[in-house]
Design a protein around this motif. Sequence first.
Motif, mmCIF file in Angstrom:
data_model
loop_
_atom_site.group_PDB
_atom_site.id
_atom_site.type_symbol
_atom_site.label_atom_id
_atom_site.label_comp_id
_atom_site.label_asym_id
_atom_site.label_seq_id
_atom_site.Cartn_x
_atom_site.Cartn_y
_atom_site.Cartn_z
ATOM 1 N N ILE A 179 -0.756 29.709 -6.311
ATOM 2 C CA ILE A 179 0.054 29.761 -7.524
ATOM 3 C C ILE A 179 1.308 28.936 -7.290
ATOM 4 C CG2 ILE A 179 1.327 31.234 -9.111
ATOM 5 C CD1 ILE A 179 -0.585 33.488 -8.406
ATOM 6 N N GLU A 180 1.386 27.782 -7.975
ATOM 7 C CA GLU A 180 2.546 26.908 -7.825
ATOM 8 C C GLU A 180 3.593 27.229 -8.882
ATOM 9 O OE1 GLU A 180 1.391 22.842 -7.910
ATOM 10 O OE2 GLU A 180 0.649 22.840 -5.848
ATOM 11 N N LEU A 181 4.846 27.154 -8.472
ATOM 12 C CA LEU A 181 5.960 27.466 -9.361
ATOM 13 C C LEU A 181 6.831 26.236 -9.535
ATOM 14 C CD1 LEU A 181 7.018 30.917 -7.852
ATOM 15 C CD2 LEU A 181 5.483 30.508 -9.783
ATOM 16 N N THR A 182 7.255 26.014 -10.785
ATOM 17 C CA THR A 182 8.237 24.962 -11.030
ATOM 18 C C THR A 182 9.588 25.423 -10.493
ATOM 19 O OG1 THR A 182 8.883 25.823 -13.181
ATOM 20 C CG2 THR A 182 6.982 24.333 -13.133
ATOM 21 N N PRO A 183 10.535 24.503 -10.311
ATOM 22 C CA PRO A 183 11.863 24.930 -9.839
ATOM 23 C C PRO A 183 12.487 25.996 -10.721
ATOM 24 C CG PRO A 183 11.645 22.559 -9.654
ATOM 25 C CD PRO A 183 10.415 23.032 -10.353
ATOM 26 N N ARG A 184 12.331 25.861 -12.040
ATOM 27 C CA ARG A 184 12.911 26.858 -12.932
ATOM 28 C C ARG A 184 12.253 28.221 -12.727
ATOM 29 N NH1 ARG A 184 17.298 28.014 -14.330
ATOM 30 N NH2 ARG A 184 17.619 25.776 -14.669
ATOM 31 N N HIS A 185 10.922 28.256 -12.591
ATOM 32 C CA HIS A 185 10.231 29.520 -12.336
ATOM 33 C C HIS A 185 10.667 30.108 -10.995
ATOM 34 C CE1 HIS A 185 7.635 28.217 -15.635
ATOM 35 N NE2 HIS A 185 7.104 29.439 -15.659
ATOM 36 N N TYR A 186 10.768 29.249 -10.006
ATOM 37 C CA TYR A 186 11.122 29.725 -8.667
ATOM 38 C C TYR A 186 12.510 30.368 -8.684
ATOM 39 C CZ TYR A 186 11.768 29.717 -3.594
ATOM 40 O OH TYR A 186 11.980 30.094 -2.289
ATOM 41 N N VAL A 187 13.484 29.673 -9.240
ATOM 42 C CA VAL A 187 14.857 30.174 -9.226
ATOM 43 C C VAL A 187 14.978 31.452 -10.053
ATOM 44 C CG1 VAL A 187 17.220 29.665 -9.949
ATOM 45 C CG2 VAL A 187 15.874 27.933 -8.764
ATOM 46 N N ASN A 188 14.386 31.479 -11.265
ATOM 47 C CA ASN A 188 14.534 32.655 -12.121
ATOM 48 C C ASN A 188 13.865 33.884 -11.515
ATOM 49 O OD1 ASN A 188 15.904 31.051 -13.892
ATOM 50 N ND2 ASN A 188 14.692 31.600 -15.687
ATOM 51 N N LEU A 189 12.646 33.690 -10.967
ATOM 52 C CA LEU A 189 11.994 34.835 -10.344
ATOM 53 C C LEU A 189 12.779 35.333 -9.132
ATOM 54 C CD1 LEU A 189 8.169 33.982 -10.491
ATOM 55 C CD2 LEU A 189 9.382 35.766 -11.740
ATOM 56 N N ARG A 190 13.317 34.427 -8.351
ATOM 57 C CA ARG A 190 14.107 34.833 -7.186
ATOM 58 C C ARG A 190 15.361 35.587 -7.625
ATOM 59 N NH1 ARG A 190 14.881 33.664 -1.636
ATOM 60 N NH2 ARG A 190 16.437 35.221 -1.014
ATOM 61 N N ARG A 191 16.012 35.124 -8.699
ATOM 62 C CA ARG A 191 17.189 35.809 -9.179
ATOM 63 C C ARG A 191 16.832 37.202 -9.724
ATOM 64 N NH1 ARG A 191 19.264 32.427 -6.594
ATOM 65 N NH2 ARG A 191 20.711 30.793 -7.290
ATOM 66 N N VAL A 192 15.690 37.301 -10.390
ATOM 67 C CA VAL A 192 15.253 38.606 -10.903
ATOM 68 C C VAL A 192 15.024 39.576 -9.754
ATOM 69 C CG1 VAL A 192 13.350 39.815 -12.053
ATOM 70 C CG2 VAL A 192 14.311 37.752 -13.072
ATOM 71 N N LEU A 193 14.340 39.122 -8.705
ATOM 72 C CA LEU A 193 14.072 39.995 -7.554
ATOM 73 C C LEU A 193 15.361 40.374 -6.836
ATOM 74 C CD1 LEU A 193 10.847 38.271 -6.146
ATOM 75 C CD2 LEU A 193 10.998 40.472 -7.330
ATOM 76 N N ASP A 194 16.243 39.412 -6.678
ATOM 77 C CA ASP A 194 17.506 39.704 -5.996
ATOM 78 C C ASP A 194 18.324 40.727 -6.782
ATOM 79 O OD1 ASP A 194 16.956 38.018 -3.907
ATOM 80 O OD2 ASP A 194 18.089 36.312 -4.727
ATOM 81 N N GLU A 195 18.417 40.540 -8.111
ATOM 82 C CA GLU A 195 19.213 41.456 -8.925
ATOM 83 C C GLU A 195 18.565 42.835 -8.985
ATOM 84 O OE1 GLU A 195 22.325 42.853 -11.082
ATOM 85 O OE2 GLU A 195 22.142 40.912 -10.075
#
Length: 719
Positions: A621-637
């Motif tokens: 499953i490949e993620l675009t930069p926008r998907h990568y950053v948003n998902l990482r921010r969601v998990l972090d928050e």
Amino acid sequence: MAERRWALAPLQGLLLATLVLLAAVGLALWLTLRGPSLGLELKAAGERGVRVVAVSPDGPAAGGLDVGDVIQALSSARGHHDLSDFDPVSQPHAEPTFAAYNAYLEKEQAVFRSLQAGPVTLHLESGERVSLAPADQRSVASLPLAFWLLHLYGALACLIGLSVWVFMPRYWPARLLALSGVGMFLATWQHSLWESRELVLPGALFDVLMRGNHLAMYLLFTTLTALLVIYPRRTPGARWIIAGVVAVMTALQLNENLQGVDLPLHTFYLPMLLFYLLGIGLMAAQWRLTRSRPTERGALRWVFLSILITMGMGLVVYFLPVALNLPPVAHPSTMVGLVVTLYIGFALGILRYRLFQLERWWFMAWAWFLGGLAVLLVDVAVISASGLNQAEALALAVIIVGWVYFPVRQWLWRRLAASSEANMERHIPAFVESLYTCEPEKVGALWRDLLREVFQPLSLAGADRPVETVALAGNGARLMIPALDGGDGLCLLYGQGGRRLFGRRDQDIAAALVATGSRLYNARRAREAGAAQERGRIMRDLHDDVGGRLLTLIQKAPDPHHAQLARNAMSSLRHAIQALDPNRRRSLRELLEDWLGDSVERLPRNEPLAAVTLPDETDHIELTPRHYVNLRRVLDEALTNALKHGRPGTLRFALAVDDAGVRLRLCNDIAESDEADNGPSGYGLGNLRTRMEELNGELILHREPGPPARFCVEARLAL
């Protein structure tokens, strides 16, 4: 050798054909008015004789006979003739055998010679005898309506057939249709002569008219049968089928003219029934041949309606009853009117399905031609009926044609013609907005959707070769259009769901769409190139300037706590730089491994997150930069929220990957009085929802009752 071409322009050819037809009608009128006339309109009265239906006030019988009188016999110096069972509107080929045919002609000839000999005596049913001298000719007013209807039907059939041929003189189906129209006119021309006779015709002339009528009818049947053999698809063995039809028709004509063998049931009408059955068989074969060609099958439906149904109606109302020795359902002129609708059906088929691949100019030529003809005919009718002078009659004719003919013509055009006018106004605004704002990979799909909405093609597929400009192919069956995103191009097959071919108007509309789309696409690419250049500059500045300063801060931190803060800032900076690079792709496994690794440092010892096992699907499953950053921010928050409100050692992380997408779930135990159980509140959880909406995903926050109570954050994202 240079190919010989049709010397006249199409409209000139139609005008010449019209003049020839008018001359033929004039000849028929002259022949019909000649000969002895009693000034009577007669009708068969069975065994009683013939009944007087009308008496001309200026004719020889005026004052001697009244309407309703029944004439039982006629006598002159040439003899006495019984008129019982005599039908003055019947025809010799209604007789089933050659012997009956010849007997009918002998009776016609005998009565005609008596009329031609001079004064005659009419023996009435009442016992009265009326003597009168036949006139040398009859008046135009005495001609029945059938005379004019037959010429109208024949001329319509002939002109419709010729109007296709003059535009396509080298096309065999057009030739066959034109020949059938000529056969129809010749048949109705001869039919009009005996149909409008007052009582009898010379036997020899009647015989010639019968033979000529049969030849014309056989020409009509042969050409229509050959048309069914080759149109819309050439059937297997077409040459042999046509040769067989011609051979059979020739044999039948020889048999008739030589009076060889009486056929079963009816010598003259049985072949018509057999050829109708042959037409049904050919239509079934054409239906199989066109099963994967919707436009040709649509055209075939019009051919079926035009030929088989109209000819079948003619057989049912006239030919079949006469062949079975029954009275016909309709008058012969009505039967001919039904048959001529065959050609009107072809005209409607040309408008609806463009039979024979004709363009709109076919209708426009007819509209121009009939418009002028309508003015002339109305002018003549007005002069004849009202007695106005030519100038006044012409003015009145123009008014009538302008207010009646032209509106009716326009209404028919709108109702019957398959419109190729694509309504771009409904589609262009949304297309412009979408093309300028959509993601680059969706440009091709957006372009295809626009072409489907505008042209409604039966199918839209990639072209098998590069397409540089809009072009028509396959005589309008295909419309070739370049691709906006640099592909080989697109091929649109048939327009309006397969109901019509493409024309010049479609080509112009497609060219305008391509020009508009290309300009927008180039403007979009220029904008994206400028944005990419600016992103590159920002990335370099962040990496070289801010990144260098953070690295210095990490190295010179006074204690481990400040060093860790600097490392966290460096990690956030790295993610921000990655988000600015649209070409960079990272897998879901990389994202989760980085997040789990960073989480261990923030969690108490023995936290179960460290033991999470990632499934193999996350590698693909490949993620675009926008998907990568948003998902990482969601998990972090979500982790920050759990550590702030939850109980240590109770975190649970779950991952699911299926056809619906990816589901990330993080849960932690909470106290019953914790505010987190009331759902999303606070600025952090609102950011989570916004980030998921940017990805067209969904964020679900919910509380599971306890004890112990549990609060869960679930992020759902379609792949």
